[in-house]
Scaffold this active site. Structure first.
Site, PDB file in Angstrom:
ATOM      1  N   CYS A 129       2.889  10.409  -0.435  1.00 39.77           N
ATOM      2  CA  CYS A 129       2.350   9.382  -1.262  1.00 39.77           C
ATOM      3  C   CYS A 129       1.123   8.356  -0.747  1.00 39.77           C
ATOM      4  CB  CYS A 129       3.461   8.556  -1.960  1.00 39.77           C
ATOM      5  SG  CYS A 129       4.611   7.885  -1.026  1.00 39.77           S
ATOM      6  N   HIS A 253       1.965   1.670  -4.939  1.00 46.05           N
ATOM      7  CA  HIS A 253       1.725   1.433  -3.441  1.00 46.05           C
ATOM      8  C   HIS A 253       0.503   0.497  -3.193  1.00 46.05           C
ATOM      9  CE1 HIS A 253       5.084   3.749  -2.304  1.00 46.05           C
ATOM     10  NE2 HIS A 253       4.225   4.712  -1.812  1.00 46.05           N
TER      11      HIS A 253
END
Lengths: 359, 359
Positions: A129, A253
């Site tokens: 990710c 994130h």
């Protein structure tokens, strides 16, 4: 028009449920779906385009009539079942780290190295990710001015550790607000000896530690970036330095990215902003005067990568800072995986070559 | 032995209450204390060494018999009252940004530039929280190998925005856990036009924006570091690049620090760890095999700066990463301020020179 039988391995997880959603929205003509999981989750009923689908236990045989597998059930399940699926004629896009560094497996972010899918031998890997959103943001810059080095510090959301980890973060936060001691059983890493609370805290450990003092998450960011952007996991074309930190955010994130370009004459802050604005899969959110910058709570639920806080370093001309945010479960996982499958369909690559993976 | 009358300006705030606590624990012989605040807080009763102290409203005259002022009531209050205090013979240690960049005011972190206090003209400035913990960690490395550049990304706790901000963060977290929309009135910056929730989010804005796209917090980290470590806010001796991000932590700033030294031959990872271990005000927490690394919840309540995750960059020999955590209200504010006052007492510098500040 060819239609495809698609299997989702790990369909009940945080990423799996989002794969179902992304597949519903995708351009892939789906004939039939199979939702696969461990025996523990078999029998559960999920929905696909309004129809009930009963979750089946994963066995080698369930892949007999499958064309495309989207996998996110952990590295062990991928290692065990994906070669079985490929042997049976399915092409697998794997969201785990099981095959990412295998030289026979392309590691793909469509905005960056779409062409790599042509070399697949049945398995294509989806990167980590934190790597995905960074390379999407760096790609338009690299195309124009080249990249010399990247120094990144991540601010990674708890959901990267799975559905149970999201619950743990919520529980800890409630314990803290109630004035009780926080209890931790998952973070920083489920299989590790020690566990620490993430709520109202920072954990500079994601995944296990390597011999050299870096974490495996940092190792992934370094070597996956090299494989995706330079074609070789050990390439010295772009230097990459990563520090990965888990933060008490549920989804999304953040990344503080410092990068140095090969040819400073090609860029200034405005030009970088323009490249981001026009870049594939990117949204520029960069208007300090109006306090516009990427935030996880805004990125949640979106498949794009959001970039702001672009500025040249006055003491290092040709070096820039930017702040990159994306939904780690979508662009960081489910959306990128489905996007790879869409490209396989688009380029008619959903067939296993004679010399397939593991033959 | 000389005893001192000490006034704490902003005594009821998040930093002020901790200044009281640090003063109680300090080596300073205190004759009398005055707790000062705005008219709104005047009349409140606080404790000093078990005795009740009534909070007084701040006026120029209250400083008439004061020897040492410890100030943390905001920049405007410091600008207004500290020259008045100095005129009346008091020496002031100021925790606000009001005088930090004034060339007549030393900016001091005792572990780094203690000797600068000898040049005071009545006012000594305490640096910004995020600067302090970074320069404490960098100082032993600079002494041995010199410093060429620093690239830092901060993970700053909500309490840096004050007592009300801590409440807002808690309220937002509870709203989120209750499935309600989060309401924000303080973060990212109290006086700004727009406010965003910090709970379960990341805000890449601390303080207001500068013309060049950096925030004033980032500007402070760059120029305060130069003034403290090189004696001049615009020194080009050490390049400093900063990205400051507010994270949903109550107390304890984290910093991902990348630094490049002048003389790589003097260091390796082990030597850096040893320098930190023996460094002033520093605690090494660096044992990956046993998952030992600095965390805000462990640093809270301590006056030291905690360092871990030390590792050399294999692609940039002579460059290192480290992870630095400290209690932003203690070493980042109250403890450093009281420590400066202790040094003034220790070196008999609690007197205003003839050519005092603002004369």
């Amino acid at each position: 028009m060819r239609e495809y039988n698609v299997a989702i391995l790990g369909a009940t997880g945080a990423v799996g449920t989002r794969m179902i959603d992304q597949l519903e929205k995708s351009s892939i003509p789906v004939k039939n779906v199979k939702f696969l999981a461990s025996s523990r989750s078999a029998g559960k009923v999920l929905q696909f385009k309004g129809q009930d689908v009963v979750v089946e236990e994963t066995t080698p045989e369930v892949f007999d009539d499958v064309d495309i597998v989207l996998a996110s059930a952990g590295g062990a399940a991928s290692k065990k079942f994906l070669p079985e699926a490929v042997k049976r004629g399915a092409v697998a896009v794997d969201n785990t780290s099981a095959f990412r560094m295998d030289s026979e497996v392309p590691l793909v972010v469509p905005e960056v190295n779409e062409q790599a899918i042509y070399d697949h031998k049945g398995i294509i890997a989806n990167p980590n990710c934190s790597t995905i959103q960074m390379v999407v943001a760096l790609q338009p810059i690299k195309e124009v001015a080249g990249l010399k080095q990247v120094i990144v510090s991540t601010y990674q959301a708890g959901s990267g550790a799975g559905q149970m980890a999201i619950k743990e973060l919520d529980n800890e936060a409630q314990q803290h607000l109630d004035g009780k001691p926080m209890t931790a059983e998952i973070f920083p890493v489920k299989g590790e000896k020690k566990h620490y609370p993430l709520a109202f805290n920072l954990l500079p450990q994601i995944d296990v530690f390597e011999e050299d003092g870096s974490t495996h998450e940092e190792w992934k960011m370094v070597h996956e970036t090299k494989k995706i952007m330079s074609g070789d996991m050990n390439s010295d074309e772009i230097k990459v330095n990563a520090t990965c930190v888990r933060v008490p955010v549920v989804i999304g994130h953040g990344e503080s990215v410092f990068f140095e370009v090969e040819d400073p004459s090609k860029l200034d802050t405005k030009k970088v902003q323009e490249l981001i604005k026009n870049g594939k899969g990117l949204v520029l959110q960069d208007d300090p005067a109006n306090q516009i910058y990427p935030q996880p709570i805004d990125a949640e639920g979106h498949t794009e990568t959001f970039v702001g806080r672009v500025r040249e370093d006055p003491e290092n001309p040709g070096s820039y800072n930017m702040w990159v945010v994306a939904d780690n479960l979508l662009k960081g996982a489910a959306a990128n995986t489905v996007q790879i499958a869409e490209k396989l369909v688009e380029h008619d690559l959903v067939h296993v070559p004679d010399e397939y993976y593991g033959k």
